[in-house]
Scaffold this motif. Structure first.
Motif: not given
Length: 411
Positions: A228-229, A235-237, A304-306, A232
């Motif tokens: 996870r990010d 989920h993360n990349r 959150r893609y970046g 926010t």
């Protein structure tokens, strides 16, 4: 959110909450039972962590039974000695050896293998006790104590299963002693030992499973934090890189449509410069909540893609044309937040540009090419002036990327 027919329904806009932090994960913890979904996940985990130990016990038990069968062949008079050799060496030892082999088959549940072995050994031991009583020879009951300890600690049974086995074993022993033994005077002593062993085993088994459940939740929490990010909660990349290929393969097997949408905050650097990075962080959190509300089915993903870029993934989106409405609805939800952005050339409030694509994966398609097509649609939306959605609902194959005609939705 998008239902199984592709329709869109509003939801509360909550970010996904981690099960370890949720009270639902701890509800029933002391009763050794989680909520249904989490409980199923725990049982798979419990099977996996205990399988190696049970495997050793099955193999060692088979060897011990062979040794006892040879010993009893000379220790008792016929026909008890021959019966002991047959039951222990010819029947039970191969059963445990088969259980050892079966433990390498992952689809065979460990609890089923363990209960089958314990039941077989119990039946075999009681048959020997019956014959020993008929011959008037004492047969050691200590095997029952060993069997109790194995059931509680060694073969991966959960506490309720082990307790049920232990209680049934003691009751069966008491009934058999009453029915077969001419010496009732020793029954209370034997029963006291067995009940004491049951109590000790039950306490230990409860503590063991409680610890396993705590370990399970802690490991689940660590995995969730890694995926996870931190800003926010999306989920993360890393999570996307792990899950998207699996989701793509599942969609290909089941011939289901998969859809993605990239969202990029318009002129976010100007927002940060004007309002500061703390305000920028608050803005990203608010956008994350708004976008995550649009992807809340079990196989949907919000990422959150970046930086200021987000990605939504929808599984089983049907018909394809609904992609335009769903992606545009998500974009409008961000606009509806009404976050002031005086430095934006495209409006007075924070807005996002969106690029989306949908396809039913086939063997000739590359999932990365599919994501790149959606990313290209995002850049097309930005090239056309931002604050709009460009969607490719019928992406078919990599060679058709240049010829795909996007649908464009402007504010």
């Amino acid at each position: 959110m998008v239902d199984s027919r592709g329709k869109h329904a509003e939801s509360a806009g909550r970010l996904p909450s981690d099960a370890f932090q949720n009270d639902g994960a701890r509800r029933g913890f002391h009763r050794l039972h989680f909520e249904p979904g989490l409980e199923s996940e725990f049982r798979v985990y419990y099977d996996a962590v205990n399988r190696g130990q049970a495997r050793v016990v099955f193999l060692f038990g088979a060897m011990i039974l062979l040794v006892f069968s040879l010993h009893n062949l000379h220790a008792y008079a016929p026909p008890l000695n021959h019966m002991a050799f047959f039951v222990q060496g010819v029947v039970l030892a191969p059963i445990l050896a088969l259980a050892w082999l079966g433990s390498y088959v992952e689809r065979l549940r460990l609890a089923v293998l363990s209960l089958a072995c314990l039941s077989a050994v119990t039946v075999g031991l009681f048959s020997l006790y019956a014959q020993a009583y008929r011959q008037g020879e004492p047969f050691p009951y200590e095997g029952m104590l060993l069997l109790l300890m194995v059931g509680y600690f060694a073969v991966g049974l959960r506490f309720p299963q082990a307790l049920a086995f232990g209680v049934l074993l003691v009751l069966t022993f008491v009934l058999s002693e009453i029915a077969w033994s001419p010496e009732q005077g020793r029954l209370p002593r034997h029963v006291l030992y067995l009940i004491s062993a049951n109590v000790i085993g039950a306490i230990g088994a409860y503590s063991h499973e409680y610890s396993r459940r705590h370990e399970f939740l802690a490991a689940r929490q660590l995995r969730s934090e890694a995926n996870r990010d931190g800003l926010t909660g999306l989920h993360n990349r890393r999570y996307l890189d792990e899950q998207f290929p699996r989701l793509w393969a599942q969609a290909q097997r089941e011939r289901r449509r998969i859809a993605v949408a990239f969202f990029d905050v318009d002129y976010f650097k100007a927002y940060n410069d004007a309002k500061g990075h703390l305000a920028g962080d608050d803005c990203l959190r608010a956008l994350a909540r708004a976008l995550a509300a649009q992807a809340q089915r079990p196989l949907d993903i919000a990422v959150r893609y970046g930086g200021e870029e987000f990605l939504l993934v929808w599984f089983d989106l049907d018909p394809a044309e609904v992609l335009v409405d769903i992606a545009e609805r998500a974009r409008q939800r961000v606009a509806a937040l009404g976050l002031p952005h005086e430095a934006s050339p495209v409006g007075d409030f924070v807005s996002v540009s969106c690029g989306a694509a949908a396809t039913v994966p086939t063997a000739g398609q590359d999932p990365m090419a599919f994501l790149e097509r959606a990313d290209a649609a995002l850049y097309e939306a930005k090239r056309r002036g931002r604050n709009q959605t460009v969607a490719v609902p019928h992406f078919v194959a990599p060679e058709e990327v240049m010829y795909s005609q996007p649908e464009i939705v402007e504010t």
